[in-house]
Design a protein around this motif. Structure first.
Motif, PDB file in Angstrom:
ATOM      1  N   SER B  48     -18.613   6.975   5.654  1.00 12.99           N
ATOM      2  CA  SER B  48     -17.636   7.402   6.574  1.00 12.99           C
ATOM      3  C   SER B  48     -18.196   8.343   7.407  1.00 12.99           C
ATOM      4  CB  SER B  48     -16.562   7.963   5.693  1.00 12.99           C
ATOM      5  OG  SER B  48     -15.892   7.000   4.959  1.00 12.99           O
ATOM      6  N   GLN B  93      -9.405   5.256   7.287  1.00  7.92           N
ATOM      7  CA  GLN B  93      -9.306   4.908   5.798  1.00  7.92           C
ATOM      8  C   GLN B  93      -7.850   4.896   5.276  1.00  7.92           C
ATOM      9  OE1 GLN B  93     -12.466   6.684   3.637  1.00  7.92           O
ATOM     10  NE2 GLN B  93     -12.432   5.420   1.924  1.00  7.92           N
ATOM     11  N   ASP B 169     -12.663   1.686   8.837  1.00 10.71           N
ATOM     12  CA  ASP B 169     -13.258   2.525   7.365  1.00 10.71           C
ATOM     13  C   ASP B 169     -12.296   1.993   6.524  1.00 10.71           C
ATOM     14  OD1 ASP B 169     -14.374   3.970   5.445  1.00 10.71           O
ATOM     15  OD2 ASP B 169     -14.236   5.825   6.567  1.00 10.71           O
TER      16      ASP B 169
END
Ligand SMILES: Nc1ncnc2c1ncn2[C@@H]1O[C@H](COP(=O)(O)OP(=O)(O)O)[C@@H](O)[C@H]1O
Ligand SMILES: [Mg+2]
Lengths: 204, 239
Positions: B48, B93, B169
């Protein structure tokens, strides 16, 4: 893989000659397990010897055509209804290799794991590319296309499982290394160590 | 060959002294036009961090980050924010959709922020939603959509306006395998159309959609799979 049963299963559909059997086999399973024609003819000879198929004369172009017998049909039925034994030589070799790598001194296990992961990942990329290509090419209506795509799925699942297992091995080895390090650094839990005494080496 | 994204010897250190965490320890990494690169690695390996630095959301401690030749590190905040709205698409994410806005409004927002007229931004948004297969859900709010549909909105927002670099992500995180593959197909299609993509994932079968897979461990690249660029291009031309 049982070439014998695969060929019998094809013969159950209709009588065929050697080249035809090979072509049919590959049409349904893709090129994942190429058969050579010699292998096909040796297998046909054995099927005939065992009374599971008979050479039933020539077709118009002089090909020797084989057809299945009643015993052959029974053999195919029992093959389809018997589960495949859980032995997978390639995976086993990897498990054995890793088991030895973690116990034989001087082997860099991390590298063994990473190299295998890259190789399996590259294979998985190939299968995925083939799947995409097959999906683009086929209209999906053909039964043989569906069969080939199921074979590809099987290869994808296999590679995926292997990578997951390698991740798992790596994580466990790391955890074990950390715990060993901690155990080595920790004084024995029981009697507190008097100030000034040399630190004791913890043992598990 | 010009890289759309080029990281050179990038490090990122969080905290100082005893609490120092080296999230990235000298990473060089490129993504080219037409290429999808997957990044894999255990939790905490720096995936990340790599992506947020590539997207200009975080700054490296040292090293260079170039997007289409522009040095992100040297840019002022304003220009960096502008790059993020025009050149870089980011799929987070978590989904990061705004609950009070419809799907179309969510997708149009970055374009409006960039000074585009509401009308044109909306047209582009509808086109992007069509591209990801949910044109009919344009007026729905995120709460009234399935996880897979929401993720499609997030992808549409990342690709709207022909962005050249798409960063994702774990975009398939909470989705079932089938839905996840659909999302992967969208990213793949965008890269086939000329964008550069970077996909962080822990699922091997999703990483397998990429042209290259890069493995991270403890903030360094330890290995890489895949054909080199030239082969990738010839193969695509043959297909
Ligand atoms: N803001 C932060 N402050 C301190 N440490 C951080 C911060 N962000 C990330 N880290 C640390 O950097 C390392 C890499 O994190 P991250 O990039 O999120 O890994 P990944 O995405 O691969 O799980 C981890 O050890 C994490 O704890
Ligand atoms: Mg992460």
């Amino acid at each position: 893989m049982s070439v014998k049963h695969a060929l019998l299963a094809l013969l159950e559909q209709e009588p065929m000659y050697g080249y035809q059997l090979r072509a049919e086999f590959e049409r349904r399973t893709g090129t994942a397990w190429p058969l050579n024609v010699g292998q096909v003819y040796t297998t046909l000879t054995r099927l005939e010897r065992d009374g599971l198929a008979v050479a039933g004369g020539e077709d118009g172009e002089g090909h020797l055509v084989y057809r299945i017998t009643d015993d052959g049909r029974a053999e195919v039925a029992s093959w389809f209804t018997t589960p495949v034994a859980r032995t997978q030589p390639p995976r086993d070799e990897l498990a054995i290799k890793l088991a030895l790598a973690v116990t034989v001194p001087g082997v860099d296990v991390d590298t063994v794991i990473q190299q295998q992961r890259s190789a399996t990942m590259a294979a998985l990329q190939d299968y995925t590319r083939l799947k995409r290509r097959a999906a683009e090419a086929a209209d999906g209506a053909e039964r043989a296309d569906l069969a080939w795509s199921l074979v590809l799925d099987s290869l994808v699942f296999g590679a995926e499982a292997e990578i997951r297992w390698l991740d798992h091995c790596e994580a466990r080895l790391r955890r074990a290394a950390v715990e060993q390090g901690r155990a080595a650094a920790r004084p024995p839990a029981a009697a507190p160590r008097p100030v000034g005494e040399a630190p004791a080496r913890g043992a598990r | 060959m010009n890289a759309v994204l080029q990281l050179t010897d990038v490090t990122r250190v969080h905290g100082t002294g005893a609490g120092e965490v080296h999230a990235l320890r000298g990473i060089s990494f490129a993504a080219h036009a037409g290429e999808l690169v997957a990044v894999m690695g255990p939790s905490g390996s720096g995936k990340s961090t790599l992506l947020t630095i590539a997207g200009g959301l975080d700054q490296p401690t040292s090293g260079a980050v170039r997007v289409e030749g522009t040095d992100l590190v040297g840019l002022g905040q304003q220009e960096r924010a502008r790059m993020r709205r025009t050149s870089i698409g980011y799929v987070f994410q978590g989904l990061n959709l705004i609950p009070a806005l419809t799907a179309a409004e969510n997708v149009a927002l970055p374009r409006e922020l960039d000074g585009m007229s509401v009308r044109t931004a909306r047209e582009e948004a509808l086109q992007a939603l069509e591209e990801v297969g949910i044109a009919d859900l344009a007026e729905r709010f995120p709460d009234d959509m399935s996880g897979g549909q929401q993720q499609r909105v997030a992808i549409a927002r990342a690709v709207v306006g022909e962005r050249r670099l798409i960063l994702a992500d774990e975009p398939t995180g909470a989705l079932d395998t089938e839905t996840g593959e659909g999302i992967l197909g969208l990213l793949r299609a965008r890269c086939d159309a000329g964008a550069a993509g970077v996909l962080v994932t822990h699922e091997a079968r999703h990483a397998a959609w990429a042209d290259r897979v890069v493995f991270l461990r403890d903030g360094v690249v330890v290995d890489e799979t895949g054909t080199d660029r030239v082969e990738v291009l010839t193969e695509r031309a043959d297909a």
